[in-house]
Design a protein around this motif. Structure first.
Motif, mmCIF file in Angstrom:
data_model
loop_
_atom_site.group_PDB
_atom_site.id
_atom_site.type_symbol
_atom_site.label_atom_id
_atom_site.label_comp_id
_atom_site.label_asym_id
_atom_site.label_seq_id
_atom_site.Cartn_x
_atom_site.Cartn_y
_atom_site.Cartn_z
ATOM 1 N N LYS A 1 55.242 72.915 22.240
ATOM 2 C CA LYS A 1 54.877 73.180 23.632
ATOM 3 C C LYS A 1 53.516 73.851 23.731
ATOM 4 O O LYS A 1 52.971 74.374 22.765
ATOM 5 C CB LYS A 1 55.931 74.086 24.293
ATOM 6 C CG LYS A 1 57.351 73.534 24.231
ATOM 7 C CD LYS A 1 58.332 74.538 24.811
ATOM 8 C CE LYS A 1 59.766 74.038 24.716
ATOM 9 N NZ LYS A 1 60.740 75.027 25.234
ATOM 10 N N THR A 2 52.968 73.824 24.955
ATOM 11 C CA THR A 2 51.754 74.585 25.247
ATOM 12 C C THR A 2 52.051 75.792 26.123
ATOM 13 O O THR A 2 51.200 76.653 26.306
ATOM 14 C CB THR A 2 50.720 73.690 25.962
ATOM 15 O OG1 THR A 2 51.311 73.153 27.162
ATOM 16 C CG2 THR A 2 50.281 72.545 25.064
ATOM 17 N N LEU A 3 53.278 75.852 26.667
ATOM 18 C CA LEU A 3 53.681 76.977 27.517
ATOM 19 C C LEU A 3 55.170 77.238 27.309
ATOM 20 O O LEU A 3 55.968 76.304 27.231
ATOM 21 C CB LEU A 3 53.402 76.655 28.988
ATOM 22 C CG LEU A 3 53.691 77.763 30.006
ATOM 23 C CD1 LEU A 3 52.673 78.891 29.855
ATOM 24 C CD2 LEU A 3 53.652 77.206 31.426
ATOM 25 N N VAL A 4 55.547 78.530 27.212
ATOM 26 C CA VAL A 4 56.957 78.869 27.023
ATOM 27 C C VAL A 4 57.260 80.164 27.770
ATOM 28 O O VAL A 4 56.399 81.048 27.892
ATOM 29 C CB VAL A 4 57.300 79.016 25.524
ATOM 30 C CG1 VAL A 4 56.623 80.238 24.922
ATOM 31 C CG2 VAL A 4 58.804 79.097 25.318
ATOM 32 N N ASN A 5 58.471 80.239 28.312
ATOM 33 C CA ASN A 5 58.962 81.466 28.953
ATOM 34 C C ASN A 5 60.280 81.856 28.295
ATOM 35 O O ASN A 5 61.137 80.991 28.075
ATOM 36 C CB ASN A 5 59.199 81.233 30.454
ATOM 37 C CG ASN A 5 57.910 81.050 31.225
ATOM 38 O OD1 ASN A 5 57.211 82.003 31.510
ATOM 39 N ND2 ASN A 5 57.614 79.802 31.565
ATOM 40 N N PHE A 6 60.432 83.118 27.989
ATOM 41 C CA PHE A 6 61.705 83.599 27.464
ATOM 42 C C PHE A 6 61.861 85.081 27.808
ATOM 43 O O PHE A 6 60.892 85.765 28.133
ATOM 44 C CB PHE A 6 61.817 83.378 25.952
ATOM 45 C CG PHE A 6 60.772 84.087 25.133
ATOM 46 C CD1 PHE A 6 60.994 85.368 24.641
ATOM 47 C CD2 PHE A 6 59.556 83.467 24.843
ATOM 48 C CE1 PHE A 6 60.036 86.022 23.883
ATOM 49 C CE2 PHE A 6 58.594 84.115 24.084
ATOM 50 C CZ PHE A 6 58.836 85.390 23.605
ATOM 51 N N ARG A 7 63.094 85.519 27.700
ATOM 52 C CA ARG A 7 63.409 86.910 28.014
ATOM 53 C C ARG A 7 63.717 87.658 26.732
ATOM 54 O O ARG A 7 64.416 87.136 25.852
ATOM 55 C CB ARG A 7 64.603 86.959 28.965
ATOM 56 C CG ARG A 7 64.982 88.334 29.458
ATOM 57 C CD ARG A 7 66.019 88.200 30.551
ATOM 58 N NE ARG A 7 66.605 89.485 30.915
ATOM 59 C CZ ARG A 7 67.480 89.644 31.896
ATOM 60 N NH1 ARG A 7 67.845 88.608 32.626
ATOM 61 N NH2 ARG A 7 67.981 90.840 32.173
ATOM 62 N N THR A 8 63.202 88.870 26.622
ATOM 63 C CA THR A 8 63.477 89.690 25.443
ATOM 64 C C THR A 8 63.396 91.158 25.836
ATOM 65 O O THR A 8 63.127 91.491 27.001
ATOM 66 C CB THR A 8 62.485 89.374 24.315
ATOM 67 O OG1 THR A 8 62.909 90.044 23.110
ATOM 68 C CG2 THR A 8 61.081 89.841 24.647
ATOM 69 N N THR A 9 63.637 92.024 24.884
ATOM 70 C CA THR A 9 63.508 93.468 25.099
ATOM 71 C C THR A 9 62.468 94.014 24.141
ATOM 72 O O THR A 9 62.370 93.576 22.992
ATOM 73 C CB THR A 9 64.847 94.193 24.866
ATOM 74 O OG1 THR A 9 65.327 93.888 23.556
ATOM 75 C CG2 THR A 9 65.871 93.782 25.900
ATOM 76 N N LEU A 10 61.681 94.974 24.610
ATOM 77 C CA LEU A 10 60.700 95.670 23.781
ATOM 78 C C LEU A 10 61.014 97.161 23.822
ATOM 79 O O LEU A 10 61.407 97.706 24.865
ATOM 80 C CB LEU A 10 59.278 95.410 24.283
ATOM 81 C CG LEU A 10 58.775 93.954 24.231
ATOM 82 C CD1 LEU A 10 57.334 93.883 24.731
ATOM 83 C CD2 LEU A 10 58.869 93.377 22.835
ATOM 84 N N ARG A 11 60.854 97.807 22.697
ATOM 85 C CA ARG A 11 61.202 99.230 22.605
ATOM 86 C C ARG A 11 60.108 100.103 23.202
ATOM 87 O O ARG A 11 58.930 99.750 23.218
ATOM 88 C CB ARG A 11 61.430 99.619 21.141
ATOM 89 C CG ARG A 11 60.214 99.471 20.250
ATOM 90 C CD ARG A 11 60.565 99.771 18.806
ATOM 91 N NE ARG A 11 59.442 99.555 17.914
ATOM 92 C CZ ARG A 11 58.538 100.476 17.629
ATOM 93 N NH1 ARG A 11 58.633 101.687 18.161
ATOM 94 N NH2 ARG A 11 57.545 100.216 16.788
#
Length: 522
Positions: free
Chosen positions: A308-318
């Motif tokens: 892909k050239t574009l991606v969306n995802f959900r995550t957590t950062l500390r």
């Protein structure tokens, strides 16, 4: 005069259709000029020879009339051969024919030296034109320069040798020899003057062009630099004042730049984040595989880079000074800069779906493939509906347990990965590669996980069904509760944690389906 100038310019550019680079076009023009000098020198010698022959015929017609045909044949053959070489260059678009022109010119001067002897000095013409090769080729083209120099040097050596080994084939009287020698000197100096003047003119034009381009570039820079500085200031203002984290990273996940929002959102300054990898800020997994959260992000990035050239995802950062991480929606976009892939990223806070406040009852069914990122996406999508009923920590714990069961269905159910196989792969540090190889195996590739869910004001219920062979859930739970070795591992505790979070965890007899139930507080 204009017509003559146009014809001359057309001749200099003849054959240019085969060439495209400035160096090739320049080489073509110089070569055409040198061919014209060859015709000019030949014409000069023909006129001189005819004048001398006319004088000699008046002195002794019967003797000198025999000189006509050898010189005539030589002076006709030479321009014809040069004309053929020009045709070959223009027709085939190659400069290698210049070796033939150099050979022809050297042979021509050698034969004239053989005809007339040393006192005429034909070898001087060959000696004078030897440096022309440095006009034809750019610095560093030593192979071509060496070949041309060897050909002309061989012609010069042959001419000088002929003076010692043989007498002139067509000797001239002493007074005529002296005049012919002077004419030869004039021809040699004339050629030197012409190509030196041309070279001087080209250098002058080049310097003039460089000076013009330098002045133009300086004016352009004076106009452009302030505009660029203003544009950069506007861009930096937009980036730093954005409510989103905006960053750049490379293919390995190393952060190359970060805006100031990172400090407000995570507590880390941009300087603290640049040079580290995005995965370094993903928190450890809870009660399960400690690398799970990071591996999910790695899998998102891997698929993004490959497909892909574009991606969306959900995550957590500390956060820097707080245990509770931040849920973020991450967008990555791929850019090619100077033939290197750079990734532009944006991390935004999760926006509440206001419509979830009005949710009374919802049921649905999903089917996901054997990609662990799909388990992450689905767990996020369904569990965001629970914010109305549970606090954030409880929702997050439910989501993690639900995701663990989905991943178990993928790994141990559909892909048939045993507990011991996963343990060895994790210890070897290549579990994700092992997982991807199983996903591509035709035996498992078409399998999926079916998820049914129900949410209402009284109960939350999940039913997860895989297409695997099932497993001994009773024996596994007994072992997990009593085996000290399993307690030390970084995986295998997802089912135990799920039993502590949900009110009911029920497996079917085969072990490929589980129903999770949790009462919603009133």
């Amino acid at each position: 005069m204009q017509r003559i100038s146009e014809l001359w310019e057309a001749y200099l550019n003849s054959g240019s259709r085969h060439f495209s680079t400035p160096t090739e076009l320049k080489h073509n023009r110089v070569l055409n000029l040198l061919f014209s000098l060859t015709f000019l020198a030949n014409g000069y010698l023909i006129v001189a020879e005819l004048v001398i022959l006319a004088v000699l015929l008046q002195r002794d017609f019967d003797r000198y009339i025999a000189y006509f045909w050898p010189f005539a044949l030589l002076n006709v053959a030479f321009p014809v051969l040069i004309g053929c070489i020009i045709y070959l260059k223009n027709h085939y678009g190659t400069f290698k024919v210049t070796y033939l022109s150099t050979l022809t010119y050297s042979a021509y001067c050698f034969v004239l030296s053989l005809f007339l002897g040393e006192r005429i000095g034909i070898h001087l013409i060959l000696l004078i034109v030897m440096p022309i090769v440095f006009i034809m080729y750019d610095f560093g083209r030593w192979k071509e320069i060496a070949i041309h120099s060897i050909i002309m040097g061989s012609g010069l050596a042959a001419a000088l040798a002929s003076y010692r080994l043989t007498q002139p084939l067509y000797p001239l009287p002493d007074d005529i020899t002296m005049i012919a020698g002077h004419l030869c000197w004039v021809a040699a100096l004339g050629l030197l003057f012409v190509y030196s003047t041309y070279n001087w003119r080209q250098v002058h034009l080049t310097e003039k062009q460089l000076a013009t381009e330098k002045a133009h570039s300086e004016n352009l820079l004076r106009e452009t630099i302030p505009r660029l500085e203003i544009a950069e200031a506007k861009y930096r203002h937009l980036v730093d004042d954005s409510s989103d984290m905006i960053f750049q990273m490379n293919e390995s996940g190393e952060i190359l730049s970060m805006n100031k929002t990172a400090h407000a959102m995570l507590g880390f300054s941009p300087e603290e984040m640049v040079g580290k990898r995005l995965y370094d800020f993903v928190p450890d997994g809870l009660e399960g595989d400690i690398e799970l959260n990071r591996n999910i992000v790695r899998e998102h990035v891997r698929l993004f880079l490959e497909e892909k050239t574009l991606v969306n995802f959900r995550t957590t950062l500390r956060k820097k000074h707080m245990y509770e991480p931040v849920d973020l929606n991450v967008t990555l976009q791929k850019n090619l800069i100077h033939w290197q892939v750079e990734i532009l990223g944006k991390a935004s806070r999760i926006q509440e779906d206001i419509s979830q406040r009005f949710l009374e009852k919802e049921k649905g069914q999903y089917r996901i493939t054997n990609n662990v990122t799909h388990a992450e996406i689905l767990s996020q999508k369904i569990c965001e509906r629970l914010n109305r009923y549970f606090s954030y920590p409880v929702v997050n714990t439910i989501r993690i347990c639900f995701r663990e069961i989905l991943i178990n269905a993928i790994e141990h159910g559909n892909l048939g990965i045993t507990f011991d196989e996963k343990t060895r792969a994790i210890e070897n540090g290549d579990y994700m590669d092992f997982l991807i190889s199983r996903q591509k195996d035709p035996k498992f590739a078409r399998r999926g996980v079916l998820v049914d869910y129900l949410i209402n004001g009284k109960v939350l219920m999940f039913r997860i069904t895989d297409e695997g062979e099932g497993f001994d859930h009773g024996g596994f739970i007994t072992r997990a509760e009593n085996d000290e070795y399993m307690a030390m591992l970084e995986h295998g505790r997802g089912i135990i944690m799920t039993r502590n979070v949900f009110d009911s965890v029920v497996f079917n007899e085969k072990g490929n389906q589980v129903i999770l139930t949790k009462r919603i507080p009133q």
